[in-house]
Every structure is written in C-alpha cells, then in structure tokens.
Design a protein around this motif. Structure first.
Motif, mmCIF file in Angstrom:
data_model
loop_
_atom_site.group_PDB
_atom_site.id
_atom_site.type_symbol
_atom_site.label_atom_id
_atom_site.label_comp_id
_atom_site.label_asym_id
_atom_site.label_seq_id
_atom_site.Cartn_x
_atom_site.Cartn_y
_atom_site.Cartn_z
ATOM 1 N N GLY A 83 44.628 25.769 33.236
ATOM 2 C CA GLY A 83 45.911 25.270 33.369
ATOM 3 C C GLY A 83 47.438 25.588 32.688
ATOM 4 N N GLU A 84 46.816 27.274 32.972
ATOM 5 C CA GLU A 84 47.959 28.115 32.477
ATOM 6 C C GLU A 84 48.914 27.728 32.881
ATOM 7 O OE1 GLU A 84 45.707 32.228 31.366
ATOM 8 O OE2 GLU A 84 46.904 32.291 32.671
ATOM 9 N N GLU A 85 50.298 27.398 32.207
ATOM 10 C CA GLU A 85 51.689 27.343 32.919
ATOM 11 C C GLU A 85 52.393 28.377 33.423
ATOM 12 O OE1 GLU A 85 53.598 25.337 29.638
ATOM 13 O OE2 GLU A 85 53.027 23.773 30.412
ATOM 14 N N VAL A 86 52.278 29.881 32.357
ATOM 15 C CA VAL A 86 51.889 30.764 32.465
ATOM 16 C C VAL A 86 51.626 32.149 32.641
ATOM 17 C CG1 VAL A 86 54.098 33.186 32.269
ATOM 18 C CG2 VAL A 86 54.498 30.163 31.665
ATOM 19 N N THR A 87 50.792 32.471 34.490
ATOM 20 C CA THR A 87 50.280 33.790 34.235
ATOM 21 C C THR A 87 50.576 34.734 34.283
ATOM 22 O OG1 THR A 87 48.890 31.523 34.935
ATOM 23 C CG2 THR A 87 48.078 33.995 35.471
ATOM 24 N N MET A 88 50.520 35.913 33.549
ATOM 25 C CA MET A 88 50.486 37.443 33.448
ATOM 26 C C MET A 88 49.640 38.146 33.585
ATOM 27 S SD MET A 88 54.172 37.516 31.376
ATOM 28 C CE MET A 88 53.476 36.964 29.793
ATOM 29 N N PRO A 89 48.634 38.010 35.018
ATOM 30 C CA PRO A 89 47.641 39.158 35.561
ATOM 31 C C PRO A 89 47.150 41.046 34.896
ATOM 32 C CG PRO A 89 48.119 37.760 37.105
ATOM 33 C CD PRO A 89 48.939 38.412 36.417
ATOM 34 N N SER A 90 48.255 41.406 34.623
ATOM 35 C CA SER A 90 48.185 42.373 33.957
ATOM 36 C C SER A 90 48.484 42.403 32.755
ATOM 37 C CB SER A 90 49.778 43.182 35.019
ATOM 38 O OG SER A 90 50.954 42.889 34.543
ATOM 39 N N VAL A 91 49.092 41.757 31.896
ATOM 40 C CA VAL A 91 48.825 41.452 30.592
ATOM 41 C C VAL A 91 47.993 41.554 29.555
ATOM 42 C CG1 VAL A 91 50.398 40.554 28.636
ATOM 43 C CG2 VAL A 91 51.679 40.593 31.064
ATOM 44 N N HIS A 92 47.661 41.797 28.706
ATOM 45 C CA HIS A 92 46.384 42.096 29.074
ATOM 46 C C HIS A 92 46.082 41.505 27.041
ATOM 47 C CE1 HIS A 92 43.478 45.055 31.398
ATOM 48 N NE2 HIS A 92 44.272 44.606 31.319
ATOM 49 N N ASP A 93 47.007 41.794 26.166
ATOM 50 C CA ASP A 93 47.451 41.167 25.140
ATOM 51 C C ASP A 93 48.394 39.878 25.183
ATOM 52 O OD1 ASP A 93 48.049 40.227 22.345
ATOM 53 O OD2 ASP A 93 48.954 41.895 21.891
ATOM 54 N N GLN A 94 48.018 38.121 25.457
ATOM 55 C CA GLN A 94 47.703 37.415 25.303
ATOM 56 C C GLN A 94 49.393 37.520 23.699
ATOM 57 O OE1 GLN A 94 47.515 35.086 27.454
ATOM 58 N NE2 GLN A 94 48.874 33.164 26.662
ATOM 59 N N HIS A 95 48.810 37.386 23.147
ATOM 60 C CA HIS A 95 49.841 37.802 22.085
ATOM 61 C C HIS A 95 51.091 38.344 22.297
ATOM 62 C CE1 HIS A 95 46.092 37.403 19.338
ATOM 63 N NE2 HIS A 95 46.669 36.256 18.410
ATOM 64 N N LEU A 96 50.899 38.694 23.276
ATOM 65 C CA LEU A 96 52.551 39.134 23.639
ATOM 66 C C LEU A 96 53.147 37.982 24.612
ATOM 67 C CD1 LEU A 96 51.953 42.719 25.291
ATOM 68 C CD2 LEU A 96 53.163 42.215 23.961
ATOM 69 N N TRP A 97 52.661 37.634 25.208
ATOM 70 C CA TRP A 97 53.683 35.982 25.557
ATOM 71 C C TRP A 97 53.750 34.896 24.602
ATOM 72 C CZ3 TRP A 97 57.024 34.453 29.305
ATOM 73 C CH2 TRP A 97 56.544 32.894 29.238
ATOM 74 N N ASP A 98 52.780 34.528 23.589
ATOM 75 C CA ASP A 98 52.797 33.761 22.847
ATOM 76 C C ASP A 98 54.160 34.587 21.861
ATOM 77 O OD1 ASP A 98 50.823 32.436 24.249
ATOM 78 O OD2 ASP A 98 49.058 33.835 22.027
ATOM 79 N N ASP A 99 54.068 35.748 21.508
ATOM 80 C CA ASP A 99 55.147 36.089 20.849
ATOM 81 C C ASP A 99 56.653 35.704 21.418
ATOM 82 O OD1 ASP A 99 53.291 36.520 18.712
ATOM 83 O OD2 ASP A 99 53.492 39.041 18.796
ATOM 84 N N PHE A 100 56.946 35.782 22.526
ATOM 85 C CA PHE A 100 57.931 36.036 23.714
ATOM 86 C C PHE A 100 58.414 34.051 23.775
ATOM 87 C CE2 PHE A 100 60.229 34.957 27.364
ATOM 88 C CZ PHE A 100 61.063 36.466 27.017
ATOM 89 N N ASP A 101 57.733 33.937 23.382
ATOM 90 C CA ASP A 101 57.478 32.291 23.751
ATOM 91 C C ASP A 101 58.084 31.444 22.799
ATOM 92 O OD1 ASP A 101 57.909 29.926 25.787
ATOM 93 O OD2 ASP A 101 55.823 29.452 24.867
ATOM 94 N N ALA A 102 57.467 31.868 22.024
ATOM 95 C CA ALA A 102 57.905 31.678 20.294
ATOM 96 C C ALA A 102 59.218 31.685 19.777
ATOM 97 C CB ALA A 102 57.189 31.755 19.411
#
Length: 266
Positions: A226-245
C-alpha cells in the motif's frame, strides 16, 4: 491496503510492448490478472500476448495505440470508462536526451503529450469506475529525476516531477474510496529507453543500474504494502521520510501573509 486485496483482476498497462511494461505484463499474468496491453508496436504486442497465453490461461487483449494521438488516446479512455479495469499501470513515457534549446519541437510536444497529458487522461478515465466499485489501483511510473534535473533532462525531469505531485494529490482525493495510487520512481534501469543513446547491456554497471525485472518485482511488493511512493533503488527509507517531512514543513512555512524580512528594503 494494496494489490493483494480482493480484485476481479483485470489490468491495463500502457507502454507494454517492451521493458518495464512487458515485465509488468509477465508478473501480473503470473498473479492471475487478465490483461489489456497498450503500445504503439502491434507486432511486439502480439508476440508478448502469444508468449503470455502459452504460459497460462490469462486472457490477453492487445490494443495498438499511440497515446500522443487524440483518436488513439480516446479509444483507451473508453476502455477505462466502460470496462471494469482494476489496475491501471501508466507506464508509457519518453525522454529525449537533449537540452531545452536543442530539442526539436516535435520531441518536446510528444514528451508533454505522453508523460503528462496521457497519464492524466487515463487516470481520470479510470477513477470513476474504481470509485463506484470502491476498489482499484493506479501505478504512475515516474523517475527519481522528479527530484533532480541534468543539463539534458530539464523537460523530462519536469514531467516526472509532475507525475509525483499529481499522484500525491490524487492519493488524497481517493483516500476514502478504496483506491491505491502508487507513484513509482525508478532510478537507472536497463531497458530500451537508453537504446537511442547507443548503449548496450554491457555498458550498464549493475552496481548502479537494476534490471526491469528487479524494478517491477520491487514495485509490486511496494504496491502490495500500500505504499504511496515507491523508490526501489533507495535502501534507506529515512531519506524519503525526511524529504517528505521537510517538504511539508517548507509548505507550512509559506503561509505568512507578508514578505520575509530578507526581502524588506531597509
């Protein structure tokens, strides 16, 4: 909420004749989906459909269509409006490798028509039926270049930034309708997309580029989650979480009703 929920299992895939779209067709057929495959190249669609049908009992229909052509895109809209399509994969896209001033008018127009207009129109055509049935999923294939532009990707990057922002908005619109909208943001992936640059498979470093099979498998796993944004090559999920925040914090800081002090003349 994701792809593993109850579906009548019919998927429409654009750009299905090769690369990422063809792998989606193979993977979804293996999951039991009936398929509507859309692409310009009728011969390749027929070859893929025959391969899939020989592998199992999946129903495969092919529609040769150029989604930059008004009549052709209208035909696909009619399918989405009038048939129970449970999963739409907006995969068709293009990205001429040229700077803004050098790119031909035809390539610029086609890039906007395919990457933006076609994706919006097919999404809009699919949503009413999905809302009525309270189920469905839409995958919008973007790119990590939504976050970054290179000297030869200004238009392509801008269209993929549109795909991300549009997808995030639609997610909010349908959050109570049982519909999953996934923005898929691949990084370098080995497909024919790079063929126009004269590259062969031997030119790709596996430490940087993944295969289309790896990409689609990861994308489907993200959709199942149920992911809204999927970046298969990004291993560190916190990178997206921090960006979105940070994005949300920045937007919150825009509503102040007056210019910032640094712009005030002393």
């Amino acid at each position: 909420m994701g792809l593993t929920m109850s579906y009548s299992k019919t998927a429409l895939i654009s750009g299905a004749s090769s690369g990422i779209g063809a792998v989606y067709a193979e993977r979804l057929a293996a999951r039991g989906f009936n398929l509507v495959l859309v692409a310009r190249r009728a011969d390749r669609l027929s070859t893929l459909a025959e391969k899939l049908q020989q592998a199992g009992s999946t129903s495969v229909r092919t529609i040769a269509a150029d989604l930059t052509n008004e009549a052709d895109i209208g035909r696909i809209e009619n399918v989405l409006r009038n048939e129970a399509i449970d999963l739409l994969v907006n995969n068709a896209g293009m990205g001429p490798n040229a700077s803004t001033a050098v790119m031909s008018d035809a390539d610029a127009a086609a890039t906007l028509a395919l990457n933006v207009n076609a994706l919006v129109r097919l999404t809009r055509a699919a949503l009413p039926s999905m809302r009525t049935r309270k189920t469905g999923a839409i995958v919008n294939v973007g790119s990590v270049l939504a976050f970054h532009a290179l000297p030869s990707t200004s238009l392509y990057s801008a269209t993929k930034a549109f795909v991300l922002t549009f997808s995030r908005g639609v997610q909010q619109e349908v959050k109570d309708d049982g519909i999953v909208v996934q923005a898929l943001l691949p990084a370098g992936t080995i497909t024919e997309f790079y063929g126009t640059a004269g590259l062969s498979i031997d030119d790709f470093d596996p430490r940087v580029f993944m295969t289309a099979e790896q990409l689609v498998d990861a994308a489907l796993a993200g959709l199942d989650r149920g992911e809204e944004v999927t970046m298969p090559s990004v291993h560190d999920q916190h990178l997206w979480d921090d960006f979105d925040a940070a994005r949300q914090k920045l937007f919150g800081g825009t509503q102040n009703g007056a210019p910032a002090e640094r712009y005030l003349v002393a």
